[in-house]
Design a protein around this motif. Structure first.
Motif, PDB file in Angstrom:
ATOM      1  N   ASP A 212       0.837  -1.200   0.000  1.00 60.32           N
ATOM      2  CA  ASP A 212       0.000   0.000   0.000  1.00 60.32           C
ATOM      3  C   ASP A 212       0.872   1.250   0.000  1.00 60.32           C
ATOM      4  O   ASP A 212       2.094   1.168   0.012  1.00 60.32           O
ATOM      5  CB  ASP A 212      -1.054  -0.023   1.116  1.00 60.32           C
ATOM      6  CG  ASP A 212      -0.469   0.252   2.481  1.00 60.32           C
ATOM      7  OD1 ASP A 212       0.763   0.348   2.590  1.00 60.32           O
ATOM      8  OD2 ASP A 212      -1.248   0.388   3.430  1.00 60.32           O
ATOM      9  N   LYS A 214       1.104   4.567   2.171  1.00 58.98           N
ATOM     10  CA  LYS A 214       0.545   5.146   3.400  1.00 58.98           C
ATOM     11  C   LYS A 214       0.529   6.674   3.412  1.00 58.98           C
ATOM     12  O   LYS A 214      -0.373   7.276   3.981  1.00 58.98           O
ATOM     13  CB  LYS A 214       1.351   4.652   4.600  1.00 58.98           C
ATOM     14  CG  LYS A 214       1.086   3.185   4.908  1.00 58.98           C
ATOM     15  CD  LYS A 214       1.474   2.833   6.333  1.00 58.98           C
ATOM     16  CE  LYS A 214       0.826   1.550   6.795  1.00 58.98           C
ATOM     17  NZ  LYS A 214       1.374   0.342   6.208  1.00 58.98           N
ATOM     18  N   GLY A 226      -4.776   6.163   6.121  1.00 56.56           N
ATOM     19  CA  GLY A 226      -5.184   4.755   6.171  1.00 56.56           C
ATOM     20  C   GLY A 226      -4.659   3.984   4.972  1.00 56.56           C
ATOM     21  O   GLY A 226      -4.611   2.760   4.972  1.00 56.56           O
ATOM     22  N   TYR A 269      -2.212 -10.832   8.926  1.00 51.43           N
ATOM     23  CA  TYR A 269      -1.585  -9.846   8.051  1.00 51.43           C
ATOM     24  C   TYR A 269      -0.296  -9.396   8.715  1.00 51.43           C
ATOM     25  O   TYR A 269      -0.333  -8.873   9.824  1.00 51.43           O
ATOM     26  CB  TYR A 269      -2.574  -8.699   7.875  1.00 51.43           C
ATOM     27  CG  TYR A 269      -2.105  -7.378   7.273  1.00 51.43           C
ATOM     28  CD1 TYR A 269      -0.910  -6.766   7.642  1.00 51.43           C
ATOM     29  CD2 TYR A 269      -2.909  -6.698   6.372  1.00 51.43           C
ATOM     30  CE1 TYR A 269      -0.532  -5.547   7.114  1.00 51.43           C
ATOM     31  CE2 TYR A 269      -2.540  -5.465   5.843  1.00 51.43           C
ATOM     32  CZ  TYR A 269      -1.345  -4.900   6.230  1.00 51.43           C
ATOM     33  OH  TYR A 269      -0.977  -3.683   5.715  1.00 51.43           O
ATOM     34  N   ASP A 290      -6.761  -2.523   4.183  1.00 52.30           N
ATOM     35  CA  ASP A 290      -7.558  -1.609   3.375  1.00 52.30           C
ATOM     36  C   ASP A 290      -6.625  -0.474   2.967  1.00 52.30           C
ATOM     37  O   ASP A 290      -6.147   0.243   3.842  1.00 52.30           O
ATOM     38  CB  ASP A 290      -8.731  -1.090   4.222  1.00 52.30           C
ATOM     39  CG  ASP A 290      -9.740  -0.316   3.401  1.00 52.30           C
ATOM     40  OD1 ASP A 290      -9.427   0.021   2.244  1.00 52.30           O
ATOM     41  OD2 ASP A 290     -10.831  -0.048   3.911  1.00 52.30           O
ATOM     42  N   PRO A 291      -6.275  -0.295   1.715  1.00 53.27           N
ATOM     43  CA  PRO A 291      -6.929  -0.770   0.489  1.00 53.27           C
ATOM     44  C   PRO A 291      -6.341  -2.034  -0.158  1.00 53.27           C
ATOM     45  O   PRO A 291      -6.751  -2.356  -1.276  1.00 53.27           O
ATOM     46  CB  PRO A 291      -6.742   0.412  -0.460  1.00 53.27           C
ATOM     47  CG  PRO A 291      -5.405   0.968  -0.093  1.00 53.27           C
ATOM     48  CD  PRO A 291      -5.264   0.752   1.400  1.00 53.27           C
ATOM     49  N   GLU A 292      -5.431  -2.759   0.475  1.00 52.44           N
ATOM     50  CA  GLU A 292      -4.829  -3.911  -0.213  1.00 52.44           C
ATOM     51  C   GLU A 292      -5.874  -4.938  -0.670  1.00 52.44           C
ATOM     52  O   GLU A 292      -5.707  -5.611  -1.702  1.00 52.44           O
ATOM     53  CB  GLU A 292      -3.834  -4.646   0.697  1.00 52.44           C
ATOM     54  CG  GLU A 292      -2.608  -3.845   1.088  1.00 52.44           C
ATOM     55  CD  GLU A 292      -2.796  -3.151   2.420  1.00 52.44           C
ATOM     56  OE1 GLU A 292      -3.900  -2.605   2.664  1.00 52.44           O
ATOM     57  OE2 GLU A 292      -1.856  -3.142   3.224  1.00 52.44           O
TER      58      GLU A 292
HETATM   59  N1  GLY Z   1      -3.398  -0.603   4.622  1.00 53.97           N
HETATM   60  C1  GLY Z   1      -2.941  -0.878   5.915  1.00 53.97           C
HETATM   61  C2  GLY Z   1      -3.914  -1.484   6.819  1.00 53.97           C
HETATM   62  O1  GLY Z   1      -4.965  -1.930   6.433  1.00 53.97           O
HETATM   63  O2  GLY Z   1      -3.630  -1.533   8.007  1.00 53.97           O
END
Ligand code: GLY
Ligand code: AMP
Length: 423
Positions: A212, A214, A226, A269, A290-292
């Protein structure tokens, strides 16, 4: 089958979208959902902290399976409450979710099981933490122990900055009880990647890799958010690295949990920092990123309901999970001012035009209906996602769809996935 999805973001839209393609799923409910989710699921308004209300709904409506998107209900024991009532739910219990909800738990756990991570020390009083930081020098990382909506980590480039962060968390109690303790940790260098896996507490199946973005502005400038976009696969996660992470991180974590009497079921994760092919764990999350999730689920070939059911029933070893051999890129469109203060209620135009761009899908994050029109209702508003033969092709389609959409104050990064393309 009937499914309930808990949450309201882009991640939950992707979960609902993927579940809606399952041959087993007849009906999806989502609480609270958003304007995009409402297209494919029935949005209900049971408070996500009201576990009894949710269980009553699930019983009354004969819901077969519940999927929890965000960490907050997980950390407060939604899975424990559902399982006590014999209801099928995907996610870790409160004890297991401590891997995300307590940085101290997570760091001590990694130390116990020799999982590679930055050197650290825990403090429950600020003068001692300040002395330690003065002794260690900068750069150094300060982390509030508890959940702080993604704002509890400060990567300080000077000792002064680190001391300010300690005082903000421990004296001013900017994150309340989450700042009762802090972790002070060595600052690692390298490239970050998100490594997510499905697990039923016995079998662990890695998902395709992702990364992602950040920071809010291009070239990783500005404050953390986020997540302003993501892509999959992440070239930094080679096949060898995936095997290394499975051996050194994922397996010892699930087994370590088991040896402490905790079954970790759901999504594990690991946020990784990778340098010269060596991974270190920056953080664990106990849910999809989120958003992965948006690009990752776009690449999932298998029936997502079958995966969810296999996790809940601890039968993950019995199914095959396959992925599309293509890339996906997600660009987040954010409200003016985000990640600081922002307005809501701005009408969004161009969604129908964007929907015509081949191989793309616009996942809604913070949207709602205003007099029948779709309007902004959060900081991250949309996650425009597309697939392609490679990352460059996926990126081009995602930005083509982005070009059709507008709302007052809209901003987004122009360099999502460039990091992967340049490699
Ligand atoms: N994109 C990082 C998380 O969901 O924590
Ligand atoms: P976390 O919530 O622990 O992942 O931290 C949020 C972000 O802070 C990470 O994605 C990294 O960008 C950064 N970060 C966290 N820990 C470290 C560390 N030890 N060294 C360098 N950066 C870090």
């Amino acid at each position: 089958m009937k499914v309930l999805v808990v949450g309201s973001g882009g991640r939950e839209h992707a979960i609902v979208w993927k579940l809606s393609q399952s041959r087993h799923v007849d009906k999806i409910y989502c609480t609270p959902g958003n304007a995009g989710i409402a297209d494919i699921a029935e949005c209900i308004s049971v408070d996500t902290s009201d576990f009894k209300g949710l269980i009553d709904f699930v019983k009354y409506d004969w819901i077969d399976l519940t999927f929890v998107g965000p960490e907050e209900p997980l950390s407060r024991g939604i899975v424990d409450a559902f399982e006590k009532e014999g209801r099928k739910i995907v996610g870790p219990t409160k004890d297991a979710a401590q891997l995300e909800s307590s940085k101290v738990f997570s760091k001590d756990f990694m130390r116990r099981y020799k999982i590679p991570t930055a050197e650290y020390k825990v403090f429950s009083s600020h003068p001692q933490a300040e002395d330690y930081v003065r002794m260690k020098g900068a750069p150094i990382v300060i982390k509030a122990d508890g959940l702080a909506a993604g704002k509890g980590v400060i990567v300080a480039s000077t000792v002064d900055e680190a001391i300010k962060a300690i005082r903000l968390i421990m004296k001013d109690r900017a994150f309340g009880d989450a700042g009762d303790r802090i972790v002070v940790e060595e600052c690692l260098q390298g490239e970050e990647a998100s490594f997510m896996a499905f697990t039923d507490g016995i079998t662990i199946v890695p998902m395709v890799s992702s990364q992602d973005h950040k920071r809010v502005y291009d070239q990783d400038k500005g404050p953390n958010t986020g997540g302003m976009g993501a892509y999959s696969p992440a070239p930094v996660v080679t096949k060898e690295l995936e095997e290394l992470v499975m051996e050194k991180v994922m397996k010892p974590t699930v087994l370590g949990m088991k040896s402490e009497g905790i079954v970790f079921k759901g999504i594990l994760y690991a946020g990784l920092m990778i340098k010269d092919g060596v991974p270190n764990v920056l953080e664990f999350n106990c849910r999809l990123g989120d958003p992965e999730t948006q690009p990752v689920l776009m690449r999932l070939d298998s029936d997502f309901y079958e995966i969810c059911d296999a996790i809940a029933c601890q039968k993950l070893s019995e199914i095959n999970i396959s992925w599309k051999d293509e890339a996906a890129v997600c660009v987040v469109l954010a409200s003016g001012g985000y990640p600081g203060k922002y307005d809501k209620g701005k009408i969004i135009s161009g969604l129908d035009e964007a929907a015509k761009v081949a191989d793309s899908f616009v996942f809604h994050a913070g949207t709602s209906f205003e007099n029948g029109k779709i309007a902004t209702n959060g900081g991250r508003v949309l996650g425009v996602t597309a697939t392609g033969a490679d990352i460059a092709a996926a990126k081009a389609k995602a930005y083509e769809a982005v070009s059709k959409i507008s709302f007052e104050g809209m901003h987004y990064r122009k360099d999502i996935a460039d990091r992967a393309i340049k490699r």
